[in-house]
Write an enzyme that holds these catalytic residues in place. Sequence first.
Site, PDB file in Angstrom:
ATOM      1  N   LYS A 103       0.853  -1.192   0.000  1.00  0.00           N
ATOM      2  CA  LYS A 103       0.000   0.000   0.000  1.00  0.00           C
ATOM      3  C   LYS A 103       0.881   1.232   0.000  1.00  0.00           C
ATOM      4  O   LYS A 103       2.011   1.186   0.498  1.00  0.00           O
ATOM      5  CB  LYS A 103      -0.886   0.017   1.255  1.00  0.00           C
ATOM      6  CG  LYS A 103      -2.123   0.880   1.114  1.00  0.00           C
ATOM      7  CD  LYS A 103      -3.219   0.103   0.400  1.00  0.00           C
ATOM      8  CE  LYS A 103      -4.501   0.860   0.285  1.00  0.00           C
ATOM      9  NZ  LYS A 103      -5.602  -0.039  -0.081  1.00  0.00           N
TER      10      LYS A 103
HETATM   11  N1  GLU Z   1      -7.479   0.229  -3.025  1.00  0.00           N
HETATM   12  C1  GLU Z   1      -8.210  -0.961  -3.333  1.00  0.00           C
HETATM   13  C2  GLU Z   1      -8.250  -1.878  -2.126  1.00  0.00           C
HETATM   14  O1  GLU Z   1      -8.076  -1.450  -1.011  1.00  0.00           O
HETATM   15  C3  GLU Z   1      -7.750  -1.645  -4.611  1.00  0.00           C
HETATM   16  C4  GLU Z   1      -6.314  -2.045  -4.666  1.00  0.00           C
HETATM   17  C5  GLU Z   1      -5.854  -2.537  -6.021  1.00  0.00           C
HETATM   18  O2  GLU Z   1      -6.636  -2.541  -6.950  1.00  0.00           O
HETATM   19  O3  GLU Z   1      -4.679  -2.906  -6.113  1.00  0.00           O
HETATM   20  O4  GLU Z   1      -8.521  -3.039  -2.239  1.00  0.00           O
END
Ligand code: GLU
Length: 407
Positions: A103
């Site tokens: 993240k």
């Molecule tokens: N931000 C989204 C999540 O928390 C998607 C992450 C992604 O598509 O890599 O799952």
Amino acid sequence: MNNPFENALEQLQRANAITSLHPDILQILSHPNREVRASIPVRMDDGSLKIFEAYRVQYNNARGPYKGGIRFHQNTDINEVKALALWMTIKCAVVNIPLGGGKGGITIDPKKLSKTELEKLSRAWIRAFAEIIGPHKDIPAPDVNTTSEIMNWMNNEFSKITGDTSGAVITGKPINAGGSEGRGIATAQGGFYVFETVREKIALPASCNVVIQGFGNAGAHAAEIWSKAGHKIIATSDSKGAILNSAGLDITELEKYKKVSGSVIGFPGSKTISTEELFALECDVLIPAALENQITLDNASQIQAKCILELANGPTTPEADDILFARGIPVIPDVLANAGGVTVSCFEWEQNLKNEHWSETMVFEKLQKMMQTETMNVFTRAQELKTDLRRSAFIIALERIKKNITL
Ligand code: GLU
């Protein structure tokens, strides 16, 4: 305020208490492989220079490249990013896609930036982390306050630096820039497939009364999808407050209204209520679709919903989970309920690597099948182990991750 990383670790330990992983595995998964911080300078429109705090946490890549979004939010800090990265690791394993968890983020309220400043900041994030990301290393995506336009700038910046024009380094791009059909609504759509798979099992009616906290990408699309399927959205909210109309909100009109006025507040026919009141509304489904730590020790006993479906990441604290479980209110956990987003991101990555473009029908058929299968797995396992759905989802994920870790 609860530290979200401590909550995420607590969830890990709770699952481990049932499944008893090898203690070394538990230790490995209690720490991110890498956390990288950067100070990124941006020349502002008024000529001044500002330095922003930026992060990328590469939590675990046992099952594939690190994967996870980038959040732009004034309250984002390293603990939040670590929690979100651990949840990504679990989430990708719950839906059985060949990706690990990561993240990123920047501590910034993007609403305070001009478009030029936002673009500079987004490109600067890529320059700061270009060495550690890549189609086979770490693949970022959108999260709270980051859009397909931002992903486009980021992908473009990466290709300028590396010469890689495949687009496979970033998902959530606009369709004309290598994005996947369906990615924009995938989080909400995936959540709906989960909900449909279990609706009768948890004794919910064919037409449900739904409360949605948050009217951003996940919340607004959920409102559209649920209402189109014949359910009634009685209340929703945004960062400015909450609204209620027991007869049901007209979602198409509400979206138009929010576009013009900037908020859901004041929508004709609705009554403004507090967030506390929103969480205490009697309804069939409560969908938190905003931020972490919303359902806590303070309000869990007031919840009158028959079921909670977490489209946000980390909205329920472990203490609140206990209260809800004791009260017989099922919580369909984030790591399953919102995994549609990363699943379609995985499809996008695959399309970019193979230079393909799949139809929307194909994307949603594949998504539906995967969400149905893994939802059944999580429910069956919870019944077998007589535990809650979050522990069950974590256990399934941990067993899958464990296979790829050599000690
Ligand atoms: N931000 C989204 C999540 O928390 C998607 C992450 C992604 O598509 O890599 O799952």
